[in-house]
Design a protein around this motif. Structure first.
Motif, PDB file in Angstrom:
ATOM      1  N   UNK A  93       0.860  -1.182   0.000  1.00  0.00           N
ATOM      2  CA  UNK A  93       0.000   0.000   0.000  1.00  0.00           C
ATOM      3  C   UNK A  93       0.901   1.239   0.000  1.00  0.00           C
ATOM      4  N   UNK A  94       0.311   2.384  -0.328  1.00  0.00           N
ATOM      5  CA  UNK A  94       1.086   3.634  -0.279  1.00  0.00           C
ATOM      6  C   UNK A  94       1.706   3.815   1.101  1.00  0.00           C
ATOM      7  N   UNK A  95       0.896   3.586   2.144  1.00  0.00           N
ATOM      8  CA  UNK A  95       1.385   3.819   3.503  1.00  0.00           C
ATOM      9  C   UNK A  95       2.490   2.838   3.878  1.00  0.00           C
ATOM     10  N   UNK A  96       2.331   1.572   3.500  1.00  0.00           N
ATOM     11  CA  UNK A  96       3.343   0.578   3.850  1.00  0.00           C
ATOM     12  C   UNK A  96       4.660   0.880   3.146  1.00  0.00           C
ATOM     13  N   UNK A  97       4.590   1.278   1.885  1.00  0.00           N
ATOM     14  CA  UNK A  97       5.811   1.600   1.149  1.00  0.00           C
ATOM     15  C   UNK A  97       6.497   2.828   1.754  1.00  0.00           C
ATOM     16  N   UNK A  98       5.701   3.852   2.084  1.00  0.00           N
ATOM     17  CA  UNK A  98       6.270   5.071   2.663  1.00  0.00           C
ATOM     18  C   UNK A  98       6.853   4.799   4.049  1.00  0.00           C
ATOM     19  N   UNK A  99       6.145   4.016   4.856  1.00  0.00           N
ATOM     20  CA  UNK A  99       6.625   3.739   6.213  1.00  0.00           C
ATOM     21  C   UNK A  99       7.954   2.982   6.179  1.00  0.00           C
ATOM     22  N   UNK A 100       8.081   2.054   5.249  1.00  0.00           N
ATOM     23  CA  UNK A 100       9.337   1.309   5.111  1.00  0.00           C
ATOM     24  C   UNK A 100      10.492   2.259   4.791  1.00  0.00           C
ATOM     25  N   UNK A 101      10.241   3.193   3.876  1.00  0.00           N
ATOM     26  CA  UNK A 101      11.286   4.157   3.531  1.00  0.00           C
ATOM     27  C   UNK A 101      11.564   5.102   4.693  1.00  0.00           C
ATOM     28  N   UNK A 102      10.506   5.495   5.403  1.00  0.00           N
ATOM     29  CA  UNK A 102      10.677   6.442   6.509  1.00  0.00           C
ATOM     30  C   UNK A 102      11.532   5.836   7.613  1.00  0.00           C
ATOM     31  N   UNK A 103      11.260   4.598   7.988  1.00  0.00           N
ATOM     32  CA  UNK A 103      12.053   3.931   9.025  1.00  0.00           C
ATOM     33  C   UNK A 103      13.515   3.810   8.600  1.00  0.00           C
ATOM     34  N   UNK A 104      13.734   3.538   7.327  1.00  0.00           N
ATOM     35  CA  UNK A 104      15.103   3.340   6.841  1.00  0.00           C
ATOM     36  C   UNK A 104      15.883   4.651   6.812  1.00  0.00           C
ATOM     37  N   UNK A 192       2.561  16.606  18.588  1.00  0.00           N
ATOM     38  CA  UNK A 192       3.979  16.927  18.757  1.00  0.00           C
ATOM     39  C   UNK A 192       4.400  16.743  20.213  1.00  0.00           C
ATOM     40  N   UNK A 193       3.553  17.167  21.138  1.00  0.00           N
ATOM     41  CA  UNK A 193       3.857  16.984  22.560  1.00  0.00           C
ATOM     42  C   UNK A 193       4.051  15.510  22.903  1.00  0.00           C
ATOM     43  N   UNK A 194       3.252  14.653  22.291  1.00  0.00           N
ATOM     44  CA  UNK A 194       3.325  13.211  22.584  1.00  0.00           C
ATOM     45  C   UNK A 194       4.465  12.526  21.836  1.00  0.00           C
ATOM     46  N   UNK A 195       5.032  13.197  20.852  1.00  0.00           N
ATOM     47  CA  UNK A 195       6.111  12.597  20.087  1.00  0.00           C
ATOM     48  C   UNK A 195       5.672  11.466  19.182  1.00  0.00           C
ATOM     49  N   UNK A 196       4.453  11.570  18.631  1.00  0.00           N
ATOM     50  CA  UNK A 196       3.932  10.530  17.753  1.00  0.00           C
ATOM     51  C   UNK A 196       3.522  11.157  16.418  1.00  0.00           C
ATOM     52  N   UNK A 197       3.296  10.307  15.440  1.00  0.00           N
ATOM     53  CA  UNK A 197       2.790  10.753  14.137  1.00  0.00           C
ATOM     54  C   UNK A 197       1.573   9.909  13.792  1.00  0.00           C
ATOM     55  N   UNK A 198       0.754  10.404  12.849  1.00  0.00           N
ATOM     56  CA  UNK A 198      -0.397   9.628  12.402  1.00  0.00           C
ATOM     57  C   UNK A 198      -0.120   9.066  11.014  1.00  0.00           C
ATOM     58  N   UNK A 199      -1.099   8.330  10.475  1.00  0.00           N
ATOM     59  CA  UNK A 199      -0.874   7.648   9.206  1.00  0.00           C
ATOM     60  C   UNK A 199      -0.640   8.631   8.061  1.00  0.00           C
ATOM     61  N   UNK A 200      -1.314   9.775   8.088  1.00  0.00           N
ATOM     62  CA  UNK A 200      -1.092  10.764   7.035  1.00  0.00           C
ATOM     63  C   UNK A 200       0.306  11.365   7.140  1.00  0.00           C
ATOM     64  N   UNK A 201       0.817  11.496   8.368  1.00  0.00           N
ATOM     65  CA  UNK A 201       2.178  11.997   8.540  1.00  0.00           C
ATOM     66  C   UNK A 201       3.196  11.081   7.885  1.00  0.00           C
ATOM     67  N   UNK A 202       2.906   9.786   7.860  1.00  0.00           N
ATOM     68  CA  UNK A 202       3.828   8.851   7.207  1.00  0.00           C
ATOM     69  C   UNK A 202       4.074   9.297   5.767  1.00  0.00           C
ATOM     70  N   UNK A 203       3.004   9.665   5.064  1.00  0.00           N
ATOM     71  CA  UNK A 203       3.152  10.136   3.681  1.00  0.00           C
ATOM     72  C   UNK A 203       3.745  11.534   3.639  1.00  0.00           C
ATOM     73  N   UNK A 204       3.257  12.418   4.516  1.00  0.00           N
ATOM     74  CA  UNK A 204       3.739  13.799   4.520  1.00  0.00           C
ATOM     75  C   UNK A 204       5.233  13.877   4.831  1.00  0.00           C
ATOM     76  N   UNK A 205       5.649  13.163   5.880  1.00  0.00           N
ATOM     77  CA  UNK A 205       7.056  13.233   6.281  1.00  0.00           C
ATOM     78  C   UNK A 205       7.953  12.574   5.242  1.00  0.00           C
ATOM     79  N   UNK A 206       7.496  11.442   4.683  1.00  0.00           N
ATOM     80  CA  UNK A 206       8.292  10.793   3.632  1.00  0.00           C
ATOM     81  C   UNK A 206       8.463  11.728   2.445  1.00  0.00           C
TER      82      UNK A 206
END
Length: 716
Positions: A93-104, A192-206
């Motif tokens: 999926x778009x999210x799975x592909x982006x998340x893999x790249x983001x972690x790397x 940001x305070x919690x130090x987490x991201x959501x699923x849309x951030x996975x695409x945005x940050x990538x």
């Protein structure tokens, strides 16, 4: 251009394809757009294209990235490629592909470990609302979470959101769009305070990493040389942005989609990228897949006729399906007295189908809203029919499934490899509580048996696809499916919403609740929204292979008033005597003028076309025709309404809707009797606002009129 090869192995990949599928599979370079109708074998075409490219030596498997929209679809794509002898292709999926790249790349681009991805937004959205002292119930929080997703996939910020939301006609949990924008902004702060991201951030940050770090972008582009995008009509602006960054100006891209199946615009999906593909990629090849291998000619004919009725202003690049299967039964149209009777009638028909040899797993009941499932579940239980409600507990999360997989994993190390896989798997499952005979009990006992039975069935599927497969192969298949949440089919009737049925198919499909207010849904205001509802019905129809039943109820509860009418989409589709099985014919809607003394269909006073929505009927004009009112009069009415709403602390639409203001501006009544003829102005509103409206229409200053009636805002 099309590339071919003389390799025997590569040519064999093309042998089982029809001419159009073969054209897709043999076009290995350059931009390619495939318009694929429902049931035309699009997944077959694109997986064979990848396999052909690999076997021909044109593609290196590790350099192909195929993306789609669900884990199930990605899992199916990987399974098909494996069966074609292709390993190493990234199908995600778009999210799975982006998340893999983001972690790397996170340590290199940002430093440290990548943050945790939140599974749900509701908690943080609720906290943002609480900090703003908003009173939000659970449904409001859920709606605002969906609004956060829409804003982010549309690449909007809290600053740009209000204008875009107004243009799109968004209704964020009943809040003013400015208030919703404050929730969006504070949600980002809390996150940001919690130090987490959501699923849309996975695409945005990538996308941000690829944009800001050219060396990382170059690494990704060296890795992936060929791209395939399935369900391209559902791409959002954010997904398209990420795809563009992956491509980096190249055109080695194959997209597949069907604009007639665009049903997710409320999430930010847009068919414009599919429809504009040839304009964006000069020289792109276009192939249409039109041969429908899924459905009978009767089902295909109904689907085509449904789209024939799309108004010209809303028609897109459509695929006219051509049925390839033998003839089947005609679709049925049945009206029932109430929802309970409708559910019971559907259950009776399903029992008859099962008695005739149709497997329960090959039957689905589809509905517009999840709230419609309750009477259906009750009817299935009373009829003794096992059912599966899509959207329940995930298959691989069930305790019995986890325990069975552990047993299979242990047995794979010691079981005789010569034993047929189906038999070996059943021997193991018996030790886990599975029985050959279906249990007579219902509830948890039956659900446990069905889960284990699904694993036994999967073993048969693996063995059929790969003769000689062992328990180790089955365990590997289960591990891959678990990671992708690609569950095997459970033996039971499927109950699902029309949206969740996308991409699936059954021998028999029951479309329930086919009445005005449910199909199209009452919230579909405006022709664009109504046409998306039509496409949703098209998706439902095209899920059926052979048996198709459409039904509606005249009343919600037994003994209730028969106020519901069949959906307008069924006009011209259902025969004059639409009811069967002892049902009484539905009374045609008075708004559609079917004979007798009933009122004629409301038509646009400008072009004469039927008026399809309540808003259109209110103003007497269709959305496609230009306004026939004085714009200054309309703006004066809006200014008056805003002043009244502000002074009385109510939303503007509570005073009058935009459609009512348009009707006032076009009708320009000059007395109370004239006001009474304007739809949407009842006696209460005439008494409360009538004199003020007449004064504004008479040319008086709207602010002065409002202040004289309710006093200045400061006095509140």
């Amino acid at each position: 251009m099309s590339q071919t090869t003389t390799g025997t192995g590569a040519d064999a990949v093309l042998d089982a394809l029809d001419p159009e599928q073969r054209e897709v599979a043999s076009t290995l370079s350059g931009p390619l757009c495939v318009l694929a109708g429902a049931g035309t074998g699009k997944t077959r075409a694109i997986t064979h294209r990848i396999a052909y490219g690999v076997h021909a030596g044109i593609y290196t498997p590790q350099q192909v990235l195929a993306v789609t929209f669900t884990a199930r679809a990605a899992g199916e794509m990987r399974a098909r490629l494996r069966d074609l002898g292709v390993h190493g292709v990234q199908a995600r999926t778009f999210h799975a592909a982006a998340l893999r790249q983001l972690h790397y790349f996170w340590p290199q681009a940002i430093g440290g470990a990548a943050p945790e991805v939140m599974p749900h937004k509701a908690g943080l959205v609720a906290e943002a609302g609480s900090r703003l002292r908003l009173q939000l119930d659970r449904s409001s929080v859920r709606d605002l979470a969906a609004e956060v997703e829409w804003a982010k996939v549309s690449m909007l910020t809290p600053e740009t959101y209000p204008a875009a939301a107004r243009r799109a006609g968004r209704d964020p949990a009943g809040l003013d769009v400015t208030a919703a924008a404050r929730v969006l902004a504070l949600y980002e702060e809390v996150k940001t305070e919690r130090g987490v991201i959501d699923f849309e951030d996975v695409l945005l940050v990538t996308a941000g990493v690829l944009q800001d770090h050219p060396q990382i972008a170059e690494t990704v582009r060296r890795q992936y040389r060929h791209f395939v995008v399935d369900e391209y009509q559902d791409v959002s602006p954010l997904q398209q942005r990420l795809l563009d960054l992956w491509l980096g100006g190249r055109d080695e891209l194959c997209v597949v989609g069907d604009a007639s199946q665009t049903i997710y615009s409320f999430t930010g999906a847009s068919p414009k990228y599919l429809l504009d593909f040839q304009r964006r990629f000069t020289g792109a090849k276009l192939v249409r897949l039109v041969r429908d291998y899924r459905s009978t000619p009767q089902v295909v004919n109904l689907a085509n006729r449904l789209l024939d009725a799309v108004p010209p202003a809303h028609r897109t690049a459509r695929v006219e399906l051509v049925a390839q299967r033998p003839k089947g039964p005609e679709p049925s149209f049945t009206g029932y007295d109430d929802d309970v009777a409708e559910s019971a009638g559907i259950a009776r028909r399903i029992k008859a189908l099962v008695a005739d040899g149709v497997r329960p797993r090959e039957v689905a009941v589809l509905f517009r809203t999840n709230a419609q499932s309750e009477p259906l579940e009750q009817a299935m239980a009373e009829a003794g029919l096992a059912y599966v409600l899509r959207g329940g507990e995930r298959f691989f999360s069930r305790r019995e499934v986890r325990e069975a997989v552990m047993l299979l994993r242990g047995a794979a190390r010691s079981t005789d490899a010569e034993m047929p896989l189906g038999q070996a798997a059943r021997d193991v499952l018996v030790s886990g509580g599975w029985t050959l005979q279906t249990p007579s009990a219902s509830g948890a006992v039956r659900e446990r048996w069905e889960s284990l039975q699904a694993l036994a069935g999967l073993a048969d599927e693996v063995e059929a696809a790969r003769p000689g497969a062992t328990l180790s192969d089955l365990v590997a298949e289960l591990d891959e499916r678990s990671a992708a949440q690609h569950a095997p089919t459970v033996e039971g009737v499927t109950l699902a919403s029309l949206h969740s049925a996308k991409g699936l198919e059954w021998d028999a499909v029951f479309l329930t609740g086919m009445s005005e207010g449910l199909m199209p849904i009452s919230m579909a205001d405006g022709q664009t929204a109504v046409e998306e509802e039509r496409r949703l019905l098209y998706v439902g129809i095209t899920r059926a292979r052979e048996h198709l039943h459409l039904s509606w109820a005249r009343s919600r509860t037994p003994g209730g008033r028969a106020t519901r009418k069949p959906s307008r989409f069924l006009d011209g589709l259902r025969p004059d005597t639409e009811d069967g099985g002892g049902s009484t014919g539905s009374a045609p809607s008075s708004k559609r003028g079917r004979g007798g003394s009933r009122k004629a269909t409301a038509k646009c006073r400008t072009c004469g076309k039927p008026l399809m929505t309540g808003a259109e009927r209110k103003v007497g004009r269709c959305d496609d025709c230009p306004p026939t009112y004085d714009e200054q009069t309309f703006e004066n009415l809006r200014a008056w309404r805003l002043a009244v709403a502000t002074a009385t602390s109510v939303p503007a639409f509570v005073v009058f809707t935009d459609a009512t203001l348009v009707a006032l501006a076009e009708g320009k009544p000059d007395d109370v009797a004239g006001l009474a003829r304007i739809p949407g102005i009842g006696a209460t509103k005439r008494d409360r606002y009538g004199a003020q409206v007449l004064a504004v229409l008479g040319g008086e200053d709207p602010a002065v009129v409002a202040e004289a009636a309710v006093g200045p805002p400061a006095a509140e």
